[in-house]
Design a protein around this motif. Structure first.
Motif, PDB file in Angstrom:
ATOM      1  N   GLU A   1      31.235   3.294  31.835  1.00 34.90           N
ATOM      2  CA  GLU A   1      31.446   3.213  33.281  1.00 34.90           C
ATOM      3  C   GLU A   1      30.443   2.300  33.976  1.00 34.90           C
ATOM      4  OE1 GLU A   1      31.126   6.285  37.104  1.00 34.90           O
ATOM      5  OE2 GLU A   1      31.746   7.063  35.137  1.00 34.90           O
ATOM      6  N   LEU A   2      29.180   2.345  33.528  1.00 31.41           N
ATOM      7  CA  LEU A   2      28.114   1.637  34.228  1.00 31.41           C
ATOM      8  C   LEU A   2      27.769   0.285  33.611  1.00 31.41           C
ATOM      9  CD1 LEU A   2      25.744   4.674  34.906  1.00 31.41           C
ATOM     10  CD2 LEU A   2      27.463   3.679  36.429  1.00 31.41           C
ATOM     11  N   ALA A   3      28.362  -0.033  32.466  1.00 28.96           N
ATOM     12  CA  ALA A   3      28.044  -1.304  31.804  1.00 28.96           C
ATOM     13  C   ALA A   3      28.289  -2.525  32.682  1.00 28.96           C
ATOM     14  CB  ALA A   3      28.823  -1.415  30.494  1.00 28.96           C
ATOM     15  N   PRO A   4      29.362  -2.572  33.483  1.00 30.73           N
ATOM     16  CA  PRO A   4      29.574  -3.768  34.316  1.00 30.73           C
ATOM     17  C   PRO A   4      28.453  -4.047  35.304  1.00 30.73           C
ATOM     18  CG  PRO A   4      31.614  -2.527  34.126  1.00 30.73           C
ATOM     19  CD  PRO A   4      30.537  -1.672  33.541  1.00 30.73           C
ATOM     20  N   THR A   5      27.653  -3.047  35.640  1.00 27.67           N
ATOM     21  CA  THR A   5      26.530  -3.261  36.551  1.00 27.67           C
ATOM     22  C   THR A   5      25.251  -3.644  35.811  1.00 27.67           C
ATOM     23  OG1 THR A   5      25.692  -0.980  36.510  1.00 27.67           O
ATOM     24  CG2 THR A   5      27.486  -1.482  38.058  1.00 27.67           C
ATOM     25  N   GLY A   6      25.293  -3.630  34.468  1.00 30.17           N
ATOM     26  CA  GLY A   6      24.102  -3.907  33.675  1.00 30.17           C
ATOM     27  C   GLY A   6      23.259  -2.687  33.383  1.00 30.17           C
ATOM     28  N   THR A   7      23.708  -1.519  33.844  1.00 24.43           N
ATOM     29  CA  THR A   7      22.974  -0.275  33.583  1.00 24.43           C
ATOM     30  C   THR A   7      23.253   0.210  32.164  1.00 24.43           C
ATOM     31  OG1 THR A   7      22.897   0.432  35.885  1.00 24.43           O
ATOM     32  CG2 THR A   7      22.798   2.165  34.222  1.00 24.43           C
ATOM     33  N   THR A   8      22.210   0.597  31.459  1.00 23.58           N
ATOM     34  CA  THR A   8      22.363   1.133  30.107  1.00 23.58           C
ATOM     35  C   THR A   8      22.148   2.643  30.126  1.00 23.58           C
ATOM     36  OG1 THR A   8      20.025   0.851  29.512  1.00 23.58           O
ATOM     37  CG2 THR A   8      21.496  -1.020  29.122  1.00 23.58           C
ATOM     38  N   VAL A   9      22.804   3.339  29.192  1.00 25.31           N
ATOM     39  CA  VAL A   9      22.722   4.797  29.093  1.00 25.31           C
ATOM     40  C   VAL A   9      22.574   5.165  27.625  1.00 25.31           C
ATOM     41  CG1 VAL A   9      23.760   6.979  29.804  1.00 25.31           C
ATOM     42  CG2 VAL A   9      24.396   4.869  31.005  1.00 25.31           C
ATOM     43  N   ASN A  10      21.476   5.818  27.279  1.00 22.24           N
ATOM     44  CA  ASN A  10      21.197   6.157  25.888  1.00 22.24           C
ATOM     45  C   ASN A  10      20.567   7.539  25.781  1.00 22.24           C
ATOM     46  OD1 ASN A  10      21.752   3.505  24.364  1.00 22.24           O
ATOM     47  ND2 ASN A  10      20.413   2.821  26.028  1.00 22.24           N
ATOM     48  N   ALA A  11      20.520   8.056  24.557  1.00 20.17           N
ATOM     49  CA  ALA A  11      19.901   9.357  24.311  1.00 20.17           C
ATOM     50  C   ALA A  11      18.922   9.255  23.151  1.00 20.17           C
ATOM     51  CB  ALA A  11      20.960  10.415  24.010  1.00 20.17           C
ATOM     52  N   ILE A  12      17.852  10.016  23.249  1.00 15.37           N
ATOM     53  CA  ILE A  12      16.879  10.178  22.174  1.00 15.37           C
ATOM     54  C   ILE A  12      16.942  11.623  21.711  1.00 15.37           C
ATOM     55  CG2 ILE A  12      14.431  10.113  21.555  1.00 15.37           C
ATOM     56  CD1 ILE A  12      14.037   8.089  23.844  1.00 15.37           C
ATOM     57  N   VAL A  13      17.062  11.833  20.409  1.00 16.67           N
ATOM     58  CA  VAL A  13      17.042  13.181  19.843  1.00 16.67           C
ATOM     59  C   VAL A  13      15.727  13.371  19.105  1.00 16.67           C
ATOM     60  CG1 VAL A  13      18.098  14.786  18.215  1.00 16.67           C
ATOM     61  CG2 VAL A  13      19.542  13.324  19.648  1.00 16.67           C
ATOM     62  N   VAL A  14      14.974  14.364  19.518  1.00 17.41           N
ATOM     63  CA  VAL A  14      13.672  14.654  18.912  1.00 17.41           C
ATOM     64  C   VAL A  14      13.824  15.812  17.939  1.00 17.41           C
ATOM     65  CG1 VAL A  14      11.290  15.333  19.372  1.00 17.41           C
ATOM     66  CG2 VAL A  14      12.503  13.842  20.981  1.00 17.41           C
ATOM     67  N   GLY A  15      13.302  15.643  16.728  1.00 17.23           N
ATOM     68  CA  GLY A  15      13.384  16.699  15.723  1.00 17.23           C
ATOM     69  C   GLY A  15      12.393  17.820  15.990  1.00 17.23           C
ATOM     70  N   TRP A  16      12.193  18.654  14.994  1.00 16.73           N
ATOM     71  CA  TRP A  16      11.268  19.771  15.167  1.00 16.73           C
ATOM     72  C   TRP A  16       9.850  19.241  15.347  1.00 16.73           C
ATOM     73  CZ3 TRP A  16      15.387  20.303  11.683  1.00 16.73           C
ATOM     74  CH2 TRP A  16      16.307  21.300  12.042  1.00 16.73           C
ATOM     75  N   THR A  17       9.184  19.747  16.377  1.00 17.99           N
ATOM     76  CA  THR A  17       7.848  19.256  16.702  1.00 17.99           C
ATOM     77  C   THR A  17       6.831  20.388  16.636  1.00 17.99           C
ATOM     78  OG1 THR A  17       7.904  19.709  19.082  1.00 17.99           O
ATOM     79  CG2 THR A  17       8.964  17.670  18.318  1.00 17.99           C
TER      80      THR A  17
ATOM     81  N   ILE B   1      21.501  -2.668  24.762  1.00 18.40           N
ATOM     82  CA  ILE B   1      21.640  -1.444  23.961  1.00 18.40           C
ATOM     83  C   ILE B   1      22.118  -0.337  24.880  1.00 18.40           C
ATOM     84  CG2 ILE B   1      20.429   0.283  22.580  1.00 18.40           C
ATOM     85  CD1 ILE B   1      18.476  -1.908  21.772  1.00 18.40           C
ATOM     86  N   THR B   2      23.307   0.190  24.635  1.00 15.89           N
ATOM     87  CA  THR B   2      23.825   1.256  25.490  1.00 15.89           C
ATOM     88  C   THR B   2      24.802   2.132  24.715  1.00 15.89           C
ATOM     89  OG1 THR B   2      24.717   1.715  27.706  1.00 15.89           O
ATOM     90  CG2 THR B   2      25.811  -0.020  26.434  1.00 15.89           C
ATOM     91  N   GLY B   3      24.911   3.388  25.141  1.00 17.37           N
ATOM     92  CA  GLY B   3      25.802   4.340  24.491  1.00 17.37           C
ATOM     93  C   GLY B   3      25.295   4.858  23.160  1.00 17.37           C
ATOM     94  N   GLN B   4      23.999   4.695  22.897  1.00 17.87           N
ATOM     95  CA  GLN B   4      23.441   5.043  21.592  1.00 17.87           C
ATOM     96  C   GLN B   4      22.711   6.385  21.618  1.00 17.87           C
ATOM     97  OE1 GLN B   4      24.238   2.964  18.964  1.00 17.87           O
ATOM     98  NE2 GLN B   4      25.433   2.065  20.635  1.00 17.87           N
ATOM     99  N   VAL B   5      22.735   7.067  20.474  1.00 21.28           N
ATOM    100  CA  VAL B   5      21.967   8.283  20.251  1.00 21.28           C
ATOM    101  C   VAL B   5      20.996   7.983  19.115  1.00 21.28           C
ATOM    102  CG1 VAL B   5      22.021  10.700  19.568  1.00 21.28           C
ATOM    103  CG2 VAL B   5      23.832   9.776  21.035  1.00 21.28           C
ATOM    104  N   ILE B   6      19.716   7.940  19.423  1.00 17.04           N
ATOM    105  CA  ILE B   6      18.705   7.529  18.440  1.00 17.04           C
ATOM    106  C   ILE B   6      17.819   8.721  18.111  1.00 17.04           C
ATOM    107  CG2 ILE B   6      16.847   5.897  17.946  1.00 17.04           C
ATOM    108  CD1 ILE B   6      18.026   4.122  20.193  1.00 17.04           C
ATOM    109  N   GLN B   7      17.643   8.978  16.814  1.00 17.19           N
ATOM    110  CA  GLN B   7      16.911  10.167  16.368  1.00 17.19           C
ATOM    111  C   GLN B   7      15.475   9.807  15.999  1.00 17.19           C
ATOM    112  OE1 GLN B   7      19.405  11.482  13.170  1.00 17.19           O
ATOM    113  NE2 GLN B   7      21.093  12.034  14.527  1.00 17.19           N
ATOM    114  N   VAL B   8      14.562  10.621  16.518  1.00 12.72           N
ATOM    115  CA  VAL B   8      13.124  10.499  16.193  1.00 12.72           C
ATOM    116  C   VAL B   8      12.742  11.833  15.566  1.00 12.72           C
ATOM    117  CG1 VAL B   8      10.814  10.096  17.096  1.00 12.72           C
ATOM    118  CG2 VAL B   8      12.784   8.970  18.168  1.00 12.72           C
TER     119      VAL B   8
END
Length: 272
Positions: A195-211, A257-264
Motif C-alpha cells: 500500500e505504501l510503496a508508491p510513496t517510498g515508505t518501507t515496512v519491515n519486521a524484525i524477529v528477535v529470538g530468545w534473549t 527493502i520492504t515487506g521483509q521479516v528478518i530474524q535475529v
C-alpha cells in the motif's frame, strides 16, 4: 492538460533512489532523521533507542503499557527526548501521543513498534477478555502506531518497523493467543508494504529470538538448559543484537527493502 504533482509518483514517473548524502556511509548516518519508538520500555527497544541516538537520530518514545514497571523503564529510555506514556491498545491515545512527539521532534521520518503484551495460558483457560486484550496490545497496537506515524510522514517516504519475538514464528505450548497476536503483524507488514510503496515508505519486521530477558528462559549454561542447546550459537541473544539492523532499516540506505521479516536469533528458528 492537468499537471502531475511532482510529489505523487506514477508508473511513468517512478520514485528516484534515495539520496544517501555525499561523504556519508551509504545512508547509515541518521543525522536530521526523527524516529518514534513505541514500547520503549522493553530491553531490546531501549537498546534500539540508544543505537538510533548514537547514529545521530532525534528519538521520541512511548510505552506499550502503563503499569509501574513499564513507566519506570520508559523514563530511563526516554532520556532528553519527547516521552509519552500510553497503552498501545488505545488507538486514540496513540494518535495523540504521536502528534505530541512529532511536534517535539519537528516531524517524523521513521517509527519502530515493539509490542510486548505477553500472555501465557492453555487455550481452555484463555478468556474472551484475554483474547481482546492481547490482540489489541500486540496486533491492534502495532496497527494504531503505524497508522498514526504514517499520518505524520505527510506523504514523504518513511520507515515503519515492527520488532517481534520468536513466538510470532514458532508455536509454543500455552502461548496460542500471544503467538497469534504477534504473527498477525506479519500480514500487516506485507499488506502495508504494498500500500505504501508508491510513496517510498518501507515496512519491515524484525524477529528477535530468545534473549537474556525472555521470561522463563532458564539457566545460561548449556549443560543445564535444554532450550539453550537448540540455539546453534549456544547463547541467548542480548538486547543490542537487533539494534544495528533497526538502524539500517530506519536509514536511507534501506530504501529498496520492504515487506521483509528478518530474524535475529542465532539461527534457532532455522534449526527447530
Amino acid at each position: 492538460m492537468s499537471q502531475q504533482n511532482p510529489e505523487q509518483p506514477s508508473l511513468l514517473n517512478p520514485l528516484s533512489p534515495p539520496d544517501v548524502g555525499e561523504g556519508k556511509l551509504q545512508g547509515f548516518d541518521l543525522t536530521d532523521r526523527r524516529v518514534i519508538v513505541y514500547g520503549a520500555e522493553k530491553p531490546v527497544a531501549s537498546a534500539i533507542v540508544e543505537a538510533l541516538r548514537e547514529a545521530g537520530a532525534s528519538v521520541g518514545v512511548t510505552s506499550a503499557n502503563t503499569d509501574g514497571t513499564s513507566l519506570f523503564r520508559l523514563k530511563k529510555a526516554g532520556g532528553n527526548g519527547p516521552t509519552e506514556a500510553v497503552e498501545l491498545s488505545n488507538g486514540t491515545n496513540v494518535q495523540v501521543a504521536t502528534r505530541k512527539i512529532s511536534k517535539g521532534l519537528g516531524g517524523v521520518d521513521a517509527a519502530i513498534v515493539v509490542p510486548n503484551l505477553y500472555h501465557a495460558a492453555p487455550i481452555r483457560k484463555t478468556l474472551d477478555a484475554d483474547i481482546q486484550r492481547v490482540l489489541m496490545g500486540n496486533l491492534g497496537g502495532t496497527y494504531a502506531a503505524f497508522r498514526s506515524a504514517t499520518r505524520e510522514f505527510r506523504g514523504r517516504p518513511g520507515r515503519l518497523i515492527a520488532v517481534l519475538d520468536a513466538s510470532a514464528v514458532r508455536g509454543l505450548t500455552n502461548l496460542s493467543i500471544y503467538s497469534a497476536a504477534q504473527s498477525g503483524v506479519f500480514g500487516l507488514v506485507r499488506a502495508l508494504s504494498q500500500e505504501l510503496a508508491p510513496t517510498g515508505t518501507t515496512v519491515n519486521a524484525i524477529v528477535v529470538g530468545w534473549t537474556d530477558s525472555t521470561p522463563g528462559r532458564g539457566s545460561s549454561t548449556v549443560d543445564e538448559n535444554l532450550l539453550l542447546r537448540y540455539i546453534p550459537m549456544r547463547r541467548f541473544g542480548e538486547a543490542p543484537d537487533a539494534a544495528p539492523l533497526a538502524v539500517y532499516l530506519a536509514s536511507e540506505a534501506s530504501g529498496y527493502i520492504t515487506g521483509q521479516v528478518i530474524q535475529v536469533d542465532g539461527g534457532v528458528l532455522k534449526h527447530l
